[in-house]
Motif scaffolding. Structure first.
Motif, short mmCIF file in Angstrom:
data_model
loop_
_atom_site.label_atom_id
_atom_site.label_comp_id
_atom_site.label_asym_id
_atom_site.label_seq_id
_atom_site.Cartn_x
_atom_site.Cartn_y
_atom_site.Cartn_z
N VAL A 13 0.73 -1.14 0.08
CA VAL A 13 0.09 0.03 0.03
C VAL A 13 1.07 1.38 0.01
N ASP A 14 0.47 2.38 -0.75
CA ASP A 14 1.19 3.59 -0.98
C ASP A 14 0.16 4.82 -0.50
N TYR A 15 0.48 5.51 0.31
CA TYR A 15 -0.51 6.69 0.50
C TYR A 15 0.40 7.94 0.15
N HIS A 16 -0.20 8.81 -0.88
CA HIS A 16 0.30 10.10 -1.37
C HIS A 16 -0.55 11.10 -0.94
N GLY A 17 0.07 12.28 -0.27
CA GLY A 17 -0.70 13.47 -0.04
C GLY A 17 0.01 14.32 0.88
N ALA A 58 -13.41 8.09 -4.13
CA ALA A 58 -13.74 7.04 -4.97
C ALA A 58 -12.78 6.27 -5.20
N MET A 59 -13.30 4.84 -5.19
CA MET A 59 -12.15 3.81 -5.64
C MET A 59 -12.44 3.17 -6.89
N ALA A 60 -11.34 2.94 -7.67
CA ALA A 60 -11.39 2.51 -8.95
C ALA A 60 -10.41 1.21 -9.11
N THR A 61 -10.82 0.05 -9.43
CA THR A 61 -10.10 -1.02 -9.76
C THR A 61 -9.44 -1.16 -11.15
N THR A 62 -7.99 -1.17 -11.21
CA THR A 62 -7.27 -1.18 -12.38
C THR A 62 -6.41 -2.39 -12.58
N GLU A 63 -6.12 -2.54 -13.75
CA GLU A 63 -5.01 -3.58 -14.27
C GLU A 63 -3.38 -3.00 -13.71
N TRP A 77 -6.12 -1.21 -6.65
CA TRP A 77 -6.85 -0.48 -5.97
C TRP A 77 -6.57 1.13 -6.04
N GLN A 78 -7.10 2.17 -6.75
CA GLN A 78 -6.74 3.50 -6.89
C GLN A 78 -7.93 4.38 -5.91
N LEU A 88 -4.89 6.65 -2.22
CA LEU A 88 -4.31 5.36 -1.53
C LEU A 88 -4.17 4.35 -2.77
N ARG A 89 -3.05 3.92 -2.82
CA ARG A 89 -2.97 2.89 -3.97
C ARG A 89 -2.65 1.52 -3.39
N VAL A 90 -3.43 0.60 -3.50
CA VAL A 90 -3.38 -0.81 -2.98
C VAL A 90 -3.07 -1.74 -4.09
#
Length: 234
Positions: A13-17, A58-63, A77-78, A88-90
């Motif tokens: 997990v990476d949190y940016h802010g 909002a959460m979006a699931t990407t490749e 998970w973005q 938050l990038r999981v």
């Protein structure tokens, strides 16, 4: 409101802010709540998540991209905050369990009669906390429950107040969680804490002091007296 999603997965997990945080690859519990919040838990740390994103978000699931795919990432998970640049990038390597549950409408925490009256009286006489204090709102809503009282001190700083009949360590922990969440909101931060109760246990005072939280002992009868006196015409 949708269902609550509970996922157990090997992930990083990476949190940016405002803060930058990285959690290396490990098996964790991921929760996507009906209010849109996303929480990352480990087996330790009791109730406290390792990281989270509170609504509005909002959460979006990407490749995964090519590099991530080569590292074994299966999906990403973005999670993006609607009012800030926080993300938050999981990166999920393996999903061990993925379930969803509709919890329905929760009635919320119901305070006992004395605590409810203390909250109402203190809100009416917010100057009890100090000269120049002004009330913003009772039952200020957050993703983890309502803050009893949100107010401002004489200098304009935001203050969150947690009210108990008997103040113990659990109450201080509860206020600590609220403060951690409220201080993520740039419109409120920095937010200070006041732990107010009729009786505050010594251990709770020590913990509150360690966390920079001010303790205030409330005199229920005195507050009622203020209210009754102001209700009289003469």
């Amino acid at each position: 409101m949708g269902p609550v999603r509970v996922v157990i997965a090997r992930c990083s997990v990476d949190y940016h802010g405002a803060l930058e945080a990285h959690l290396p690859l490990a098996t964790r519990l991921l929760m996507v709540k009906a209010d849109g919040s996303v929480l990352v838990h480990s087996d330790g740390g009791s109730y406290k998540p390792l990281n989270w994103m509170a609504p509005p978000c909002a959460m979006a699931t990407t490749e995964p991209d090519e590099v991530e795919a080569e590292q074994g990432v299966q999906q990403v998970w973005q999670v993006s905050h609607a009012k800030r640049d926080d993300t938050l990038r999981v990166k999920i390597h393996e999903v061990l369990s993925d379930t969803s549950h509709d919890l329905g409408i929760d009635p919320g925490l119901v305070k006992d009669g004395v605590e409810a009256q203390l909250q109402a009286l203190l809100a009416e006489h917010i100057g009890t906390l100090g000269d120049g204090y002004t009330l913003l709102r009772r039952e200020y809503p957050t993703a983890i429950g309502p803050v009893d009282i949100l107010c401002r001190d004489a200098g304009g700083a935001t203050v969150a107040v947690e009210i108990k009949r008997r103040g113990d360590i659990d109450g201080v922990e509860q206020l600590t969680r609220y403060l951690e969440l409220l201080n993520r909101d740039p419109h409120l931060a920095p937010v200070e804490g006041v732990f107010a109760a009729q009786l505050i246990k010594p251990q709770a005072r020590v913990l509150a002091g360690d966390r920079g939280i001010r303790c205030v002992t409330l005199d229920y009868e005195a507050l009622r007296g203020l209210d009754d006196a102001e209700a009289r015409l003469f």
